[in-house]
Design a protein around this motif. Structure first.
Motif, short mmCIF file in Angstrom:
data_model
loop_
_atom_site.label_atom_id
_atom_site.label_comp_id
_atom_site.label_asym_id
_atom_site.label_seq_id
_atom_site.Cartn_x
_atom_site.Cartn_y
_atom_site.Cartn_z
N PHE A 31 44.46 20.93 43.17
CA PHE A 31 45.45 22.01 43.16
C PHE A 31 46.80 21.44 42.77
O PHE A 31 47.20 20.38 43.25
N GLN A 32 47.53 22.13 41.88
CA GLN A 32 48.87 21.68 41.51
C GLN A 32 49.94 22.62 42.02
O GLN A 32 50.83 22.19 42.75
N LYS A 33 49.88 23.93 41.63
CA LYS A 33 50.94 24.84 42.04
C LYS A 33 50.50 26.29 41.91
O LYS A 33 49.53 26.61 41.23
N VAL A 34 51.31 27.16 42.56
CA VAL A 34 51.18 28.60 42.41
C VAL A 34 52.43 29.06 41.68
O VAL A 34 53.54 28.65 42.02
N SER A 35 52.24 29.90 40.66
CA SER A 35 53.38 30.42 39.92
C SER A 35 53.21 31.93 39.75
O SER A 35 52.24 32.51 40.25
N GLY A 36 54.12 32.53 39.02
CA GLY A 36 54.03 33.96 38.76
C GLY A 36 52.81 34.34 37.92
O GLY A 36 52.36 35.48 37.94
N GLU A 37 52.29 33.38 37.18
CA GLU A 37 51.14 33.63 36.30
C GLU A 37 49.80 33.46 37.00
O GLU A 37 48.80 34.01 36.57
N TYR A 62 38.79 24.01 27.87
CA TYR A 62 38.15 24.00 29.19
C TYR A 62 37.60 25.37 29.55
O TYR A 62 38.08 26.39 29.07
N THR A 63 36.58 25.34 30.40
CA THR A 63 36.04 26.54 31.02
C THR A 63 35.76 26.18 32.48
O THR A 63 35.04 25.22 32.76
N LEU A 64 36.35 26.94 33.39
CA LEU A 64 36.14 26.75 34.82
C LEU A 64 35.28 27.89 35.33
O LEU A 64 35.59 29.06 35.10
N LYS A 65 34.18 27.53 35.98
CA LYS A 65 33.24 28.53 36.49
C LYS A 65 33.10 28.38 38.00
O LYS A 65 33.18 27.27 38.53
N SER A 66 32.86 29.50 38.65
CA SER A 66 32.51 29.50 40.07
C SER A 66 31.40 30.51 40.26
O SER A 66 31.49 31.65 39.80
N ASP A 67 30.35 30.08 40.91
CA ASP A 67 29.20 30.94 41.16
C ASP A 67 28.65 31.54 39.86
O ASP A 67 28.29 32.71 39.81
N GLY A 68 28.66 30.73 38.80
CA GLY A 68 28.09 31.16 37.54
C GLY A 68 28.98 32.04 36.67
O GLY A 68 28.63 32.37 35.55
N ARG A 69 30.14 32.44 37.18
CA ARG A 69 31.02 33.29 36.36
C ARG A 69 32.27 32.51 35.94
O ARG A 69 32.78 31.67 36.68
N VAL A 70 32.74 32.83 34.76
CA VAL A 70 33.93 32.16 34.22
C VAL A 70 35.17 32.70 34.94
O VAL A 70 35.39 33.92 34.96
N ILE A 71 35.96 31.78 35.53
CA ILE A 71 37.19 32.22 36.20
C ILE A 71 38.43 31.79 35.42
O ILE A 71 39.52 32.30 35.67
N ALA A 72 38.28 30.85 34.50
CA ALA A 72 39.40 30.45 33.65
C ALA A 72 38.86 29.74 32.43
O ALA A 72 37.86 29.03 32.50
N VAL A 96 44.38 29.59 36.50
CA VAL A 96 43.54 30.67 37.00
C VAL A 96 44.45 31.86 37.33
O VAL A 96 45.37 31.72 38.14
N PRO A 97 44.23 33.02 36.71
CA PRO A 97 45.08 34.18 36.97
C PRO A 97 44.97 34.67 38.42
O PRO A 97 43.93 34.49 39.07
N HIS A 98 46.06 35.31 38.92
CA HIS A 98 46.06 35.82 40.29
C HIS A 98 44.92 36.78 40.57
O HIS A 98 44.31 36.74 41.65
N VAL A 101 41.90 34.86 41.46
CA VAL A 101 42.04 34.20 42.76
C VAL A 101 41.80 35.20 43.88
O VAL A 101 41.09 34.91 44.85
N VAL A 102 42.33 36.42 43.76
CA VAL A 102 42.14 37.45 44.77
C VAL A 102 40.66 37.79 44.91
O VAL A 102 40.14 37.91 46.03
N SER A 103 39.94 37.91 43.80
CA SER A 103 38.51 38.20 43.89
C SER A 103 37.74 37.04 44.51
O SER A 103 36.76 37.24 45.22
N LEU A 104 38.20 35.80 44.27
CA LEU A 104 37.54 34.64 44.88
C LEU A 104 37.77 34.60 46.38
O LEU A 104 36.88 34.22 47.14
#
Length: 151
Positions: A31-37, A62-72, A96-98, A101-104
């Protein structure tokens, strides 16, 4: 004449197959930071350059996946180059868009960890050969940001 051309093709193919290539590995995702994006994670990628001259990095995707779905997914802008005969650690920002993150947050338990798979494509320009892509993948767990990370 065609026999000579065939031998030349085989010779070149053998030399290209045995040429030294840069090697890479994903060391860590933090984890690095939380921003407006959204939330930004940093993937630390070690890349070794076996040549005495620097090599330009054309692209890091890059492609970041969680539980088989692309999150970023995305590309790293201006990755730079790899100095000769060295191992370089690239820090690839994964955003990763907000909304994701909310759905995660709804899907996780009390530990605030998510299981992830990070797939990277590192495109390097080798002289004479051209662009090569080094595919990388890493699985693990990363923490979602807590309220203390935001405030």
């Amino acid at each position: 004449m065609s026999e000579l051309i065939g031998k030349a093709k085989n010779y070149v193919a053998e030399k290209v197959a045995n040429i030294k290539k840069p090697e890479a590995s994903v060391d860590d995702v933090d984890f690095q930071k939380v921003s407006g994006e959204g939330v930004t994670y940093i993937a630390k990628v070690s890349v070794s350059n076996p040549y005495g001259t620097s090599l330009p990095i054309c692209e890091v995707s890059y492609t970041l996946k969680s539980d088989g779905r692309v999150i970023a997914s995305g590309n790293m802008e201006d990755p730079g180059s790899l100095p000769g005969n060295q191992t370089t650690v690239l820090e690839v920002p994964v955003k990763v868009p907000h909304s994701v993150v909310v759905s995660l947050v709804r899907d996780i338990g009390a530990d605030w960890d998510i299981d992830y798979q990070l797939d990277l494509g590192l495109v390097i320009d080798l002289p004479v050969i051209g662009d090569i892509t080094i595919p990388l993948s890493k699985k693990g767990e990363i923490k979602l940001p807590s309220l203390s990370d935001v405030f």
